[in-house]
Design a protein around this motif. Structure first.
Motif, PDB file in Angstrom:
ATOM      1  N   ALA A 164      45.347  45.064  42.641  1.00  0.00           N
ATOM      2  CA  ALA A 164      45.564  44.317  41.407  1.00  0.00           C
ATOM      3  C   ALA A 164      46.505  45.071  40.467  1.00  0.00           C
ATOM      4  O   ALA A 164      47.416  44.473  39.864  1.00  0.00           O
ATOM      5  CB  ALA A 164      44.224  44.059  40.707  1.00  0.00           C
ATOM      6  N   LEU A 165      46.321  46.378  40.333  1.00  0.00           N
ATOM      7  CA  LEU A 165      47.183  47.170  39.457  1.00  0.00           C
ATOM      8  C   LEU A 165      48.626  47.149  39.944  1.00  0.00           C
ATOM      9  O   LEU A 165      49.571  47.067  39.133  1.00  0.00           O
ATOM     10  CB  LEU A 165      46.667  48.609  39.376  1.00  0.00           C
ATOM     11  CG  LEU A 165      45.392  48.811  38.555  1.00  0.00           C
ATOM     12  CD1 LEU A 165      44.861  50.228  38.734  1.00  0.00           C
ATOM     13  CD2 LEU A 165      45.639  48.527  37.081  1.00  0.00           C
ATOM     14  N   ARG A 166      48.818  47.228  41.245  1.00  0.00           N
ATOM     15  CA  ARG A 166      50.179  47.144  41.784  1.00  0.00           C
ATOM     16  C   ARG A 166      50.807  45.802  41.437  1.00  0.00           C
ATOM     17  O   ARG A 166      51.989  45.710  41.098  1.00  0.00           O
ATOM     18  CB  ARG A 166      50.166  47.339  43.301  1.00  0.00           C
ATOM     19  CG  ARG A 166      49.845  48.757  43.742  1.00  0.00           C
ATOM     20  CD  ARG A 166      50.003  48.925  45.246  1.00  0.00           C
ATOM     21  NE  ARG A 166      49.602  50.248  45.670  1.00  0.00           N
ATOM     22  CZ  ARG A 166      50.367  51.329  45.563  1.00  0.00           C
ATOM     23  NH1 ARG A 166      51.590  51.222  45.061  1.00  0.00           N
ATOM     24  NH2 ARG A 166      49.922  52.510  45.959  1.00  0.00           N
ATOM     25  N   HIS A 167      50.018  44.754  41.526  1.00  0.00           N
ATOM     26  CA  HIS A 167      50.519  43.415  41.196  1.00  0.00           C
ATOM     27  C   HIS A 167      50.859  43.306  39.712  1.00  0.00           C
ATOM     28  O   HIS A 167      51.929  42.794  39.348  1.00  0.00           O
ATOM     29  CB  HIS A 167      49.473  42.371  41.580  1.00  0.00           C
ATOM     30  CG  HIS A 167      49.819  40.983  41.151  1.00  0.00           C
ATOM     31  ND1 HIS A 167      50.826  40.235  41.726  1.00  0.00           N
ATOM     32  CD2 HIS A 167      49.296  40.203  40.161  1.00  0.00           C
ATOM     33  CE1 HIS A 167      50.907  39.060  41.134  1.00  0.00           C
ATOM     34  NE2 HIS A 167      49.994  39.008  40.180  1.00  0.00           N
ATOM     35  N   TYR A 168      49.970  43.793  38.849  1.00  0.00           N
ATOM     36  CA  TYR A 168      50.193  43.680  37.411  1.00  0.00           C
ATOM     37  C   TYR A 168      51.379  44.530  36.946  1.00  0.00           C
ATOM     38  O   TYR A 168      52.107  44.148  36.036  1.00  0.00           O
ATOM     39  CB  TYR A 168      48.939  44.085  36.637  1.00  0.00           C
ATOM     40  CG  TYR A 168      47.713  43.262  36.955  1.00  0.00           C
ATOM     41  CD1 TYR A 168      47.808  41.909  37.258  1.00  0.00           C
ATOM     42  CD2 TYR A 168      46.439  43.839  36.962  1.00  0.00           C
ATOM     43  CE1 TYR A 168      46.691  41.161  37.561  1.00  0.00           C
ATOM     44  CE2 TYR A 168      45.314  43.097  37.264  1.00  0.00           C
ATOM     45  CZ  TYR A 168      45.439  41.756  37.562  1.00  0.00           C
ATOM     46  OH  TYR A 168      44.318  41.011  37.869  1.00  0.00           O
ATOM     47  N   CYS A 169      51.559  45.691  37.578  1.00  0.00           N
ATOM     48  CA  CYS A 169      52.651  46.588  37.178  1.00  0.00           C
ATOM     49  C   CYS A 169      53.990  46.155  37.772  1.00  0.00           C
ATOM     50  O   CYS A 169      55.045  46.473  37.231  1.00  0.00           O
ATOM     51  CB  CYS A 169      52.348  48.023  37.614  1.00  0.00           C
ATOM     52  SG  CYS A 169      50.959  48.786  36.751  1.00  0.00           S
ATOM     53  N   GLY A 170      53.958  45.458  38.900  1.00  0.00           N
ATOM     54  CA  GLY A 170      55.188  44.994  39.532  1.00  0.00           C
ATOM     55  C   GLY A 170      56.072  46.150  39.970  1.00  0.00           C
ATOM     56  O   GLY A 170      55.599  47.134  40.555  1.00  0.00           O
ATOM     57  N   SER A 171      57.348  46.052  39.654  1.00  0.00           N
ATOM     58  CA  SER A 171      58.306  47.087  40.065  1.00  0.00           C
ATOM     59  C   SER A 171      58.090  48.397  39.326  1.00  0.00           C
ATOM     60  O   SER A 171      58.655  49.426  39.699  1.00  0.00           O
ATOM     61  CB  SER A 171      59.738  46.598  39.838  1.00  0.00           C
ATOM     62  OG  SER A 171      59.954  46.309  38.460  1.00  0.00           O
TER      63      SER A 171
END
Length: 269
Positions: A164-171
């Motif tokens: 989820a954190l990877r998704h929220y932070c994006g690039s």
């Protein structure tokens, strides 16, 4: 949980396969779990996958001071949803479908539960009726039995939080993600998203790197934990190779000597 939601989709996408075995798709599903764990998001995903309109009825908002009107309002919405294929989400189900043996509830509300049960029983297989509750313990036992599928949405674990954190932070996904996962342990997806969005806004306003801002927000959260909990996080970070002893000490506020000594004690045990 993911597999169960996907099966709901598959059943409605291929009803002919079920028909060959004399079966029909699940008509109703109950989503239970704490706030912010993805119950509403799952309903949106199902509607999108099935290419059906999503209708959402927040039962807490239709509760009228004149309870007889509430029953009429709910019936009108359900009748409308039945008129054509759709996905209907009854949110905050516990607002209405409370235990009928609760002495604190008035008779009219108990009759409202009966109305709701009748409507669930009559739901057509061409549509999907979903209900969500944060308080499954408040539901009338008869409500549980009426749903074809009951899916529990637990708080995310470490792997789910990291995704989820990877998704929220994006690039802008930071390198020290392990630290943030541990800081947010026990949080919902909604909590994690708010945490990241607050960091992104602060970073944009101050011209800072998102990584540095999130680490600072993480440190602020750690201040509310006691020494034992912060030491556990520091040791976990070092043990998994996420951070050096020095960096773990800076972020958690636990001295390097304490981290080093506890590591030695653990290795000797």
């Amino acid at each position: 949980m993911k597999a169960e939601v996907e099966q709901l989709r598959d059943e409605h996408q291929a009803p002919e396969r079920l028909a060959r075995s004399g079966l029909t798709p699940s008509r109703t599903g109950l989503f239970t779990g704490p706030p912010g764990v993805g119950k509403t998001l799952a309903a949106r995903w199902l509607a999108s996958e099935l290419e059906l309109p999503l209708l959402v009825l927040d039962l807490s908002s239709v509760m009228s001071s004149y309870l007889g009107r509430t029953g009429g309002n709910i019936r009108k919405v359900l009748d409308y949803a039945k008129s054509s294929p759709s996905v209907l989400l009854l949110d905050e189900l516990d607002t209405v479908a409370k235990r009928r043996d609760d002495a604190a509830e008035v008779g009219e509300l108990k009759r409202l539960v009966t109305v709701l049960l009748q409507e669930i029983d009559d739901w057509p297989s061409t549509s999907l009726l979903l209900a969500a509750t944060n308080h499954g313990d408040l539901l009338d036992p008869a409500v549980w039995r009426r749903f074809d599928v009951v899916i529990d949405f637990p708080l995310p674990g470490r792997i789910e939080l990291e995704e989820a954190l990877r998704h929220y932070c994006g690039s802008e996904t930071p390198e020290g993600l392990g630290f943030l996962v541990r800081v947010l342990a026990g949080s919902s997806f909604a909590d994690a998203e708010r945490f990241v969005m607050a960091g992104r806004r602060r970073a944009a306003l101050n011209g800072e790197r998102l990584f540095d801002v999130l680490l600072q927000l993480g440190r602020e959260r750690l201040r509310h934990l006691d020494q034992v909990e912060r030491l556990h996080i520091a040791l976990d970070l070092v043990h998994h190779g996420d951070l050096s002893q020095r960096r773990a000490s800076e972020l958690t506020g636990v001295s390097r000597d304490t981290i080093r000594r506890r590591q030695r004690d653990t290795q000797s045990e």
